[in-house]
Every structure is written in structure tokens, then in C-alpha cells.
Design a protein around this motif. Structure first.
Motif, PDB file in Angstrom:
ATOM      1  N   UNK A  45       0.883  -1.179   0.000  1.00 21.66           N
ATOM      2  CA  UNK A  45       0.000   0.000   0.000  1.00 21.66           C
ATOM      3  C   UNK A  45       0.910   1.215   0.000  1.00 21.66           C
ATOM      4  N   UNK A  46       0.856   1.977  -1.090  1.00 23.30           N
ATOM      5  CA  UNK A  46       1.748   3.136  -1.261  1.00 23.30           C
ATOM      6  C   UNK A  46       0.843   4.315  -1.580  1.00 23.30           C
ATOM      7  N   UNK A  47       0.647   5.190  -0.601  1.00 24.60           N
ATOM      8  CA  UNK A  47      -0.392   6.210  -0.746  1.00 24.60           C
ATOM      9  C   UNK A  47       0.180   7.582  -0.423  1.00 24.60           C
ATOM     10  N   UNK A  48       0.197   8.432  -1.417  1.00 28.70           N
ATOM     11  CA  UNK A  48       0.682   9.799  -1.233  1.00 28.70           C
ATOM     12  C   UNK A  48      -0.530  10.722  -1.058  1.00 28.70           C
ATOM     13  N   UNK A  49      -0.428  11.615  -0.069  1.00 31.48           N
ATOM     14  CA  UNK A  49      -1.466  12.633   0.129  1.00 31.48           C
ATOM     15  C   UNK A  49      -2.840  12.022   0.353  1.00 31.48           C
ATOM     16  N   UNK A  50      -3.843  12.561  -0.348  1.00 28.17           N
ATOM     17  CA  UNK A  50      -5.236  12.128  -0.118  1.00 28.17           C
ATOM     18  C   UNK A  50      -5.426  10.629  -0.299  1.00 28.17           C
ATOM     19  N   UNK A 106       2.316   9.556 -11.834  1.00 26.55           N
ATOM     20  CA  UNK A 106       2.903  10.882 -12.041  1.00 26.55           C
ATOM     21  C   UNK A 106       3.852  11.243 -10.889  1.00 26.55           C
ATOM     22  N   UNK A 107       5.087  11.673 -11.199  1.00 25.80           N
ATOM     23  CA  UNK A 107       5.985  12.106 -10.118  1.00 25.80           C
ATOM     24  C   UNK A 107       5.359  13.266  -9.358  1.00 25.80           C
ATOM     25  N   UNK A 108       5.568  13.303  -8.047  1.00 26.08           N
ATOM     26  CA  UNK A 108       4.951  14.392  -7.297  1.00 26.08           C
ATOM     27  C   UNK A 108       5.632  15.707  -7.664  1.00 26.08           C
ATOM     28  N   UNK A 109       4.862  16.772  -7.503  1.00 28.95           N
ATOM     29  CA  UNK A 109       5.332  18.080  -7.967  1.00 28.95           C
ATOM     30  C   UNK A 109       6.056  18.843  -6.865  1.00 28.95           C
ATOM     31  N   UNK A 110       6.414  18.157  -5.794  1.00 21.02           N
ATOM     32  CA  UNK A 110       7.050  18.851  -4.675  1.00 21.02           C
ATOM     33  C   UNK A 110       5.998  19.462  -3.774  1.00 21.02           C
ATOM     34  N   UNK A 111       6.457  20.106  -2.705  1.00 25.82           N
ATOM     35  CA  UNK A 111       5.525  20.738  -1.783  1.00 25.82           C
ATOM     36  C   UNK A 111       5.118  19.796  -0.666  1.00 25.82           C
ATOM     37  N   UNK A 112       4.276  20.366   0.208  1.00 23.88           N
ATOM     38  CA  UNK A 112       3.910  19.625   1.413  1.00 23.88           C
ATOM     39  C   UNK A 112       2.979  18.472   1.062  1.00 23.88           C
ATOM     40  N   UNK A 113       3.324  17.303   1.523  1.00 26.63           N
ATOM     41  CA  UNK A 113       2.440  16.146   1.341  1.00 26.63           C
ATOM     42  C   UNK A 113       2.859  15.052   2.320  1.00 26.63           C
ATOM     43  N   UNK A 165       3.675  -0.615   8.775  1.00 29.87           N
ATOM     44  CA  UNK A 165       3.245   0.658   8.180  1.00 29.87           C
ATOM     45  C   UNK A 165       3.969   1.824   8.846  1.00 29.87           C
ATOM     46  N   UNK A 166       4.389   2.758   8.024  1.00 29.35           N
ATOM     47  CA  UNK A 166       4.915   4.026   8.514  1.00 29.35           C
ATOM     48  C   UNK A 166       4.298   5.147   7.679  1.00 29.35           C
ATOM     49  N   UNK A 167       4.244   6.330   8.300  1.00 33.28           N
ATOM     50  CA  UNK A 167       3.720   7.510   7.607  1.00 33.28           C
ATOM     51  C   UNK A 167       4.721   8.641   7.788  1.00 33.28           C
ATOM     52  N   UNK A 168       5.052   9.298   6.692  1.00 32.28           N
ATOM     53  CA  UNK A 168       5.983  10.435   6.749  1.00 32.28           C
ATOM     54  C   UNK A 168       5.315  11.656   6.131  1.00 32.28           C
ATOM     55  N   UNK A 169       5.802  12.794   6.541  1.00 31.85           N
ATOM     56  CA  UNK A 169       5.300  14.017   5.952  1.00 31.85           C
ATOM     57  C   UNK A 169       6.475  14.870   5.491  1.00 31.85           C
ATOM     58  N   UNK A 170       6.192  15.731   4.539  1.00 36.64           N
ATOM     59  CA  UNK A 170       7.259  16.496   3.889  1.00 36.64           C
ATOM     60  C   UNK A 170       6.729  17.904   3.630  1.00 36.64           C
ATOM     61  N   UNK A 171       7.613  18.883   3.680  1.00 37.41           N
ATOM     62  CA  UNK A 171       7.229  20.242   3.300  1.00 37.41           C
ATOM     63  C   UNK A 171       6.892  21.099   4.504  1.00 37.41           C
ATOM     64  N   UNK A 172       6.594  22.358   4.224  1.00 38.37           N
ATOM     65  CA  UNK A 172       6.385  23.320   5.310  1.00 38.37           C
ATOM     66  C   UNK A 172       4.964  23.881   5.236  1.00 38.37           C
ATOM     67  N   UNK A 173       4.658  24.758   6.188  1.00 39.89           N
ATOM     68  CA  UNK A 173       3.327  25.364   6.241  1.00 39.89           C
ATOM     69  C   UNK A 173       2.568  24.850   7.453  1.00 39.89           C
TER      70      UNK A 173
END
Ligand code: GLY
Ligand code: MN
Ligand code: MN
Length: 438
Positions: free
Chosen positions: A205-210, A223-230, A248-256
């Protein structure tokens, strides 16, 4: 293998059988319209004896005798099944090689009441066994035998976790570097763990963002991610001699502000998950621990501000189903040769825990996953938005977190024999805690 012989002998005697034949399984067609087959998922009862994923093999067990392994060895210039990763276990068997699946019939003891353990009724008939040979109660009792793990099985589960950990690290690094798709991350995991897709214990299970709000997201984005917080939720394992890691692990990236709030949620679920792992002890039913998870989650939702402080008691929130809207699945399940090891769920859960896959009283040697999560699944949140407790939730915060999909943290833990000892966490042993959740 001595303990298996004792366990099998007791179950067979209790259910009126003198012997058992365990089928490894048969290749299943992908569709009746073509000649493509799925790779074999061996019958877990067979694998309990022999870590061999070859079709149409059998273990013949008769109490008091050495078990017999019947291997189908065909001469085939199209395909050959993979060799097992070790062969030390063969010493425990008498081995007979046969040239066709019917050869098992000649290896069965005559004049005995033989239990058929498998899911392919055609083979039962081929092997001359009547319908009574395939007895659901016997199979359930054999399922229960797999739930208490031996030191050998725990060593296999620990090694499977070691293999999975390497994959998680590689995927984390690729995600944090950015510019990759879910499919890239899936392939990174396979490469880092040297597994083919069909060899993983379950589909990654490989799930980016939503997409993390889809509990079993396996339709990988290209599609490669476009950068930014996700965020990235990775639920991916490995095996050792048939035994599975489920991690399972969950990581987050980006600022805001939203990324920071989601990071706080990940840290909160991680801390809650560790406390739940420490509560795994002999005695209570697994459902009690699942209930404790919902209480802890309700507090966490208040801590991060999703549940407005002072708006609702913990009991009121639980009764309104707030935590269940954010966490619809069970706290965990038994783990072994099967990712969802069925023997710990012989009694059904309460109706309010429909997806809980472990209900057994927790006992030494049981191995469970502990995998709490928080998800932003609109179809589950929608009734809360318009229900009687809608005002108790900060919907602006929920909507700010929703693009991150959700978080799940999942470890594999062993219930210790010593009532004063902590449960052994096979996953955290392999992960670098100093560097965060992985
Ligand atoms: N990977 C499936 C599960 O966690 O149960
Ligand atoms: Mn799991
Ligand atoms: Mn999992």
C-alpha cells in the motif's frame, strides 16, 4: 516439528480422524478465458509444516509416524517453481517425489479416516477422499494451532521485519527527496527488499497525500509528485520462510501550518501506538485493547484540536462514533504465515467493531500487529458533519488535514511468556528510533 505433531494428533483425535493429508494448493487461473495462472499462495496449514510454495504437493501426517512430504516433480520446459530459500526442514520428513498429482493417492495410508486439509475439492476427489474428509471444524481447530508461535517462528517473523525495514528506509529516503510517483516508490520497495511483486506477503500500500484515505490504496499513481507539502503512507512487508512482516509508517514532507499540524498528528499516533504496544499482555481479549485504542484516540483528537476541548466528554464522543469515523478498521490482527492469521478470530467481534480481525484472549506466543490510524475519509465524516455532535469538531482543521489523507503506524509484537515482561516489538527492533518513526 514435535509440537506440531502433538497438536495435530490432538486435533485429529478430537475430530475423529486417524491421519491428515495437507494439500499445498493448486495454481488458479487468472480468468477462465485464457491460460494465465496466478502464482501459488500455498495453503497455510501445509506451510505450517513445509515452507514450500509448490503446487500439488502434500504432507501426509499420521500420529506416531514421521511425516511424509509428497512432492510433485514434473518435467516441464515452460516453468519450474522457485526453490525454497532453505532446505534444513526437509530432514524432518520422509520424501517421495511423484510425477503427477494423482501420485498422492498412492501415498495415503489405507483403511484410515483421513482428513483433507486444503481448499481444492477436485484434489480431494482425485485422492479418493469423501466429502466428510473436508471438515470445517477440524480446519478451524488447525487454524487455532497456528496462533501460538514457537521460537523458530518468532525468529522467522523477526527476520521478515528486518527485511521489511530496509525497504521502508529506502522508500522514506526516496519520498523525502521528492520527484517520484507512487509506482516509483513501490518499485523502490521491491528493489530494496529483493522481492518480486507476487512474493510480497500482501500488495504494497503506497499512498501519497489524499490517497492515504483509501485504506488499501494499491492503484499506484504514475505521475511524479510536484514537490511541496504532502504525506506518504507505506504499508509494506516481507517474508522469511513463509512468515510475514506487516509494517506501516507515515511520513510528511514540506512546510506550512497544515504540514506542521499533520506532522503533529503523525507524532501523536506514533506515541499512542507505542503505548498500545506496551499494553499488549496476556489475559485480556484483544477486543479490550481495541476499545482502549478508541479511548486513546479520542484523547488524541482533543489534543490536536480536531475535537474541541470541553465540547464533549470522552464517553459522549465514543457513543457518537467520532473515533470510529476517523479509524474504521481494527487495532490489529494475528500475524504469521498468513498476514491476517485467522485463528485468533474464531469468535466474532461486537457489532460496533465489525472490522476487528482478532478477538481472542491474549496469550503468550501470540503475535499481533498493532496498527492504529487516523484517516480523513469523507464518506465516513459526512454523517458527523451534519449529526448531533457536528459542533464539537473543528471542521476547518479537518479540511486542512484532509489533503494529507491519513496516518497509520503498524508494528508486529510478540506476547511474552513472563507476565512482568514487555511485549517484544519485532518491528521497532529493526527500525532506527533515534531518527524518528523509521
Ligand atoms: N497490510 C494489511 C494490514 O495491515 O492489515
Ligand atoms: Mn496489518
Ligand atoms: Mn499492514
Amino acid at each position: 516439528m514435535a509440537h506440531l505433531s502433538v497438536g495435530y494428533a490432538a486435533v485429529l483425535a478430537r475430530h475423529g480422524f486417524d491421519a491428515a493429508v495437507l494439500h499445498s494448493g493448486r495454481l488458479q487461473k487468472r480468468s477462465s478465458f485464457d491460460d494465465q495462472y496466478w502464482p501459488l499462495r500455498a495453503v497455510p496449514h501445509f506451510q505450517h509444516w513445509a515452507p514450500l510454495a509448490w503446487p500439488d504437493c502434500a504432507v501426509v501426517f499420521e500420529p506416531g509416524r514421521r511425516p511424509l512430504l509428497v512432492r510433485l516433480r514434473t518435467v516441464d520446459f515452460w516453468e519450474q517453481p522457485a526453490e525454497p530459500e532453505a532446505d534444513f526442514w526437509l530432514q524432518a520428513f520422509d520424501v517421495r517425489d511423484v510425477a503427477d498429482a494423482g501420485g498422492v493417492r498412492d501415498a495415503l495410508p489405507s483403511g484410515q479416516r483421513i482428513a483433507f486439509v486444503g481448499d481444492d475439492d477436485e484434489r480431494r476427489v482425485d485422492w479418493g477422499l469423501d466429502a466428510h474428509a473436508r471438515d470445517a471444524a477440524t480446519i478451524r481447530a488447525l487454524d487455532a494451532l497456528r496462533t501460538t508461535k514457537t521460537p523458530y517462528e518468532i525468529a522467522c517473523l523477526a527476520e521478515a521485519n528486518r527485511r521489511a525495514a530496509g525497504g521502508h528506509r529506502a522508500v522514506r529516503d526516496a519520498f523525502l527527496a521528492g520527484g517520484v510517483s507512487e509506482l516509483d516508490l513501490h518499485l523502490t520497495f521491491l528493489r530494496a527488499t529483493a522481492q518480486d511483486d507476487s512474493e510480497t506477503p500482501y500488495k504494497n500500500i503506497v499512498a501519497v497525500g489524499r490517497n492515504a484515505a483509501v485504506l488499501h490504496h494499491i492503484a499506484y499513481g504514475r505521475r511524479p509528485d510536484a514537490g511541496g507539502a504532502t504525506s506518504l503512507l507505506l504499508d509494506a512487508g516481507a517474508t522469511c520462510l513463509g512468515y510475514a512482516a506487516d509494517v506501516t509508517r507515515t511520513w510528511t514532507r514540506g512546510s506550512g501550518a497544515a504540514a506542521a499540524a499533520f506532522g503533529g498528528l503523525v507524532a501523536g499516533v506514533d506515541a499512542m501506538q507505542r503505548r498500545l504496544c506496551d499494553q499488549v499482555e496476556r489475559g485480556p481479549s484483544f477486543e479490550t485493547l481495541h476499545d482502549a485504542c478508541h479511548v486513546a484516540l479520542t484523547h488524541l483528537l482533543a489534543d490536536i484540536g480536531v475535537l474541541r476541548r470541553g465540547s464533549l466528554s470522552v464517553e459522549g464522543a465514543l457513543a457518537a462514533g467520532v473515533s470510529r469515523a476517523f479509524l474504521p478498521h481494527g487495532l490489529g490482527h494475528s500475524l504469521g504465515l498468513q498476514v491476517h492469521d485467522v485463528g485468533c478470530a474464531l469468535r466474532p467481534p461486537r457489532p460496533d467493531n465489525p472490522w476487528l480481525r482478532a478477538t481472542v484472549d491474549i496469550a503468550p506466543g501470540h503475535v499481533f500487529t498493532i496498527e492504529p490510524g487516523v484517516y480523513f475519509i469523507e464518506s465516513l465524516l459526512a454523517p458527523l458533519r451534519v449529526g448531533p455532535v457536528a459542533g464539537a469538531l473543528d471542521w476547518a482543521l479537518v479540511d486542512a488535514l484532509a489533503p494529507f489523507g491519513g496516518v497509520r503506524i503498524e508494528d508486529d509484537v510478540v506476547v511474552p511468556a513472563d507476565p512482568l515482561a514487555r511485549a517484544r516489538n519485532l518491528t521497532r527492533e529493526q527500525f532506527d528510533d533515534a531518527g524518528g518513526p523509521v
